[in-house]
Design an enzyme around this catalytic site. Structure first.
Site, PDB file in Angstrom:
ATOM      1  N   ILE A   1       4.380  10.024   4.924  1.00  0.00           N
ATOM      2  CA  ILE A   1       3.679   9.495   3.754  1.00  0.00           C
ATOM      3  C   ILE A   1       2.178   9.700   3.877  1.00  0.00           C
ATOM      4  O   ILE A   1       1.493  10.042   2.899  1.00  0.00           O
ATOM      5  CB  ILE A   1       4.049   8.015   3.569  1.00  0.00           C
ATOM      6  N   ASP A   2       1.634   9.507   5.073  1.00  0.00           N
ATOM      7  CA  ASP A   2       0.194   9.641   5.274  1.00  0.00           C
ATOM      8  C   ASP A   2      -0.254  11.077   5.018  1.00  0.00           C
ATOM      9  O   ASP A   2      -1.245  11.325   4.319  1.00  0.00           O
ATOM     10  CB  ASP A   2      -0.158   9.218   6.702  1.00  0.00           C
ATOM     11  N   ASP A   3       0.452  12.035   5.595  1.00  0.00           N
ATOM     12  CA  ASP A   3       0.102  13.437   5.354  1.00  0.00           C
ATOM     13  C   ASP A   3       0.251  13.801   3.891  1.00  0.00           C
ATOM     14  O   ASP A   3      -0.570  14.534   3.332  1.00  0.00           O
ATOM     15  CB  ASP A   3       0.989  14.357   6.207  1.00  0.00           C
TER      16      ASP A   3
END
Length: 643
Positions: free
Chosen positions: A390-392
């Protein structure tokens, strides 16, 4: 208090020139195909584990290593010794204290590599281990690794049963993604009880602390989950001796099938060092020949993590091209829009095209909890289709929102899929985690092998803030339900002192930066009390030199611990303050001045300390471009905020 207008104007123009230099340097580091990928380094434990793996795969015959293995071990040994501390121990982050698990690993590696027992370097490490509590104080994974060679009693190691594959309710998927990959491969190894040979007479008796128990520590409380799982562990050890061989074999086969399936379209199992190492060992105990394609590929992918250029010998825990490309591209695009012109346009188009080609379009582990969601998103590494994160994905969406690919229609379709995917990955608490949804069974932290401090993957403020920033860049405002829930999560997560916890960067400065940026993107007023408190906290911890720094021990103490200023953490503090509406206080001016004074003539900054987090309290990371693209972002945000 604010700076006089003339001085401020000079500072703004200086910041613009510094941003131009930094952007040009960052562009010079871009690969011709469009991506950025910095070295990602950690501590000596990777090289120590490499020597353990060599002992597993190529044990010395008659006490003599074969020449190719001997040459590699000598290099690894020198790499480890280069990082030994004056007190004999080894740390897990630069300028940190000796840490017991890292020191035990290093001691084993150095001794098995052939360092003489009376060598002062080995002797001082031995003394430090005993001072820190002996081998008994090391974490469970150290003990499990040593038990594979009968160097630590298996009965005193946590059981890692392959039968976890057969538990109902998708139990395996209640563990974090990285733990899942480690547990499956290590369970195969553990079940074989290999007891691999070591050189004749080799043991580690001298680092057992006299009087220190080998037993698992039990809580005095009437009931704790840890005590419960210790009781389960005793039952598992009974099962290992007397349980059904048919069930165990079925579990091993299920683990083998899972592991092989997770090799597909990935740069090794999980594309990270620990499960990649255990996968090599698992294939070995399963009887795969060295020339079997699965074994060959597993070793090839693992060996790619090694840098051996004649001067340096070290392993990277994984590769970070998607992460580096997202932040570098976003920073360059922000600089271009700030200083004017289109000097970066061709590079940004190459970046966008490269990114679009790496969108994950197959279902991975995340789909167990979101089976009806169309696949999308991006992983951290070059190839890791089982684990888009999710962060990427949020960072890539931010980068794509600032540039255009050569195929506008393909980019638009990609935006839609990735947006739908990231919205589907919002947790029931309104926040976002790294790889999974609702991966928050807190009681699993009581499992005996959970002392790597990363058993779960709960939602965290830093990722939630970045997702909100990405959603804002794609046009979702504060009236959108997902945005409202994300804002509520951040407001609940704020610490009493006004800061936010950062899971993936060190530590409270990181979390506060991205929480404030997320709230700004969601349209949260910078006059609200929580924003003001966050800004006041950042200003209160500024160093006398104008910069900001935070020690990795913040995780151990559960609160901010100051450290010397670093470019990346100074940039995070500035980005947080600017997002909170502070563009011209003396605190911001001094922070910008710090970045200007420490910028090198080539547009770079120097940074020695680890500011990235793998597993809090256990494993830290040096992202070697953090010192480049985050200061660039801060300079651009400052100039944009005052022009």
């Amino acid at each position: 208090m604010n700076m006089p207008a003339v001085q401020q104007e000079t500072l703004v123009s200086s910041a613009a020139r510094a941003a131009q230099r930094a952007a040009e340097h960052l562009l010079s580091l871009q690969d011709s195909s469009g991506y950025w990928c910095a070295e990602l380094t950690a501590d000596s434990t990777l090289e120590s584990d490499y020597i353990l793996l060599q002992l597993w795969m190529h044990p010395p015959e008659g006490g003599v290593w074969n020449p190719p293995t001997r040459a590699l071990i000598d290099k690894a040994m020198r790499s480890i010794l280069d990082r030994q501390l004056p007190d004999g121990g080894f740390n897990i982050y630069a300028k940190g204290p000796s840490e017991i698990s890292a020191t035990v690993k290093a001691y084993f590696a150095l001794k098995v590599a052939g360092l003489a027992f009376d060598d002062r370097r080995l002797a001082s490490a031995r003394e430090r281990i005993l001072e820190l509590g002996g081998i008994q104080a090391a974490n469970s994974y150290v003990k499990i690794n040593l038990s594979l060679f009968d160097l630590y009693p298996r009965q005193q190691c946590p059981s890692i049963p392959p039968e976890v594959m057969l538990l109902p309710g998708n139990f395996l998927y209640q563990m974090s993604a990285w733990t899942r990959a480690i547990v499956v491969s290590l369970a195969i190894v553990h079940a074989s009880n290999p007891r691999r040979p070591v050189p004749a007479g080799f043991n580690l008796k001298e680092i057992y602390k006299a009087g220190a128990s080998l037993e698992f520590h039990r809580s005095d409380a009437l009931f704790t989950w840890h005590n419960f799982f210790l009781s389960i562990d005793r039952l598992l050890k009974f099962w290992e001796r007397h349980g059904s061989r048919a069930i165990r074999q079925r579990a091993i086969q299920a683990a083998e099938k899972w592991m092989l399936a997770h090799f597909a379209n990935c740069d090794g199992l999980g594309a990270i060092y620990p499960p990649m190492m255990y996968a090599i060992m698992a294939l070995d105990v399963l009887g795969y020949a060295p020339d079997n394609p699965a074994s060959v590929e597993a070793r090839r992918q693992f060996d790619r993590l090694l840098t051996d250029d004649g001067e340096r010998f070290f392993f990277e825990p994984c590769f970070s091209p998607i992460w580096d490309t997202g932040i570098a591209g976003f920073a360059v695009a922000e600089a271009q829009s700030t200083v004017g012109g289109d000097f970066a346009a061709p590079a940004l188009e190459r970046m966008a095209d490269w990114i679009l080609a790496r969108e994950v379009r197959v279902k991975g582990d995340w789909s167990v909890k979101r089976p009806n969601t169309e696949p999308s998103g991006w992983a951290f590494e070059f190839r890791n289709d089982c684990y888009p994160d999710i962060d990427d994905t949020a960072m890539i969406l931010l980068a794509l929102s600032r540039t255009r690919a050569s195929d506008a229609a393909a980019q638009e379709a990609c935006h839609r899929r990735a947006l739908d995917w990231i919205l589907a990955m919002q947790g029931s608490d309104g926040g976002w985690a790294a790889f999974d949804v609702n991966n928050n069974w807190e009681f699993l932290n009581g499992v005996p092998f959970a002392d790597h401090n990363a058993m779960l993957d709960p939602a965290c403020p830093d990722i939630t803030g970045r997702v909100l920033e990405a959603l804002g860049a794609l046009g979702l405002g504060g009236d959108h339900r997902a945005v409202r829930r994300g804002v509520d999560f951040l407001l609940r997560a704020q610490q009493p002192d006004g800061s936010w916890y950062g899971r993936w960067g060190v530590a409270y400065i990181y979390g506060t930066c991205f929480a404030l940026r997320g709230l700004q993107a969601a349209g949260h007023s910078d006059r609200e009390a929580e924003i003001l408190r966050g800004g006041e906290w950042l200003r209160s911890i500024q160093n006398a030199d104008g910069g900001w720094g935070e020690h990795c021990s913040s995780y151990d103490r559960g609160c901010f611990v100051p450290a010397e200023s670093t470019p990346s953490q100074t940039a995070w503090a500035l980005l947080g303050l600017i997002a909170g509406g502070d563009t011209n206080s003396l605190s911001v001016q001094h922070g910008i001045a710090y970045l200007l004074e420490t910028e090198q003539s080539d547009g770079t900054w120097k940074e020695e300390l680890a500011t990235g987090t793998g597993f809090p309290k256990v494993f830290y990371l040096n992202y070697h471009y953090y010192r480049l693209y985050f200061p660039l972002l801060a300079l651009s945000a400052y100039v944009k905020g005052l022009t």
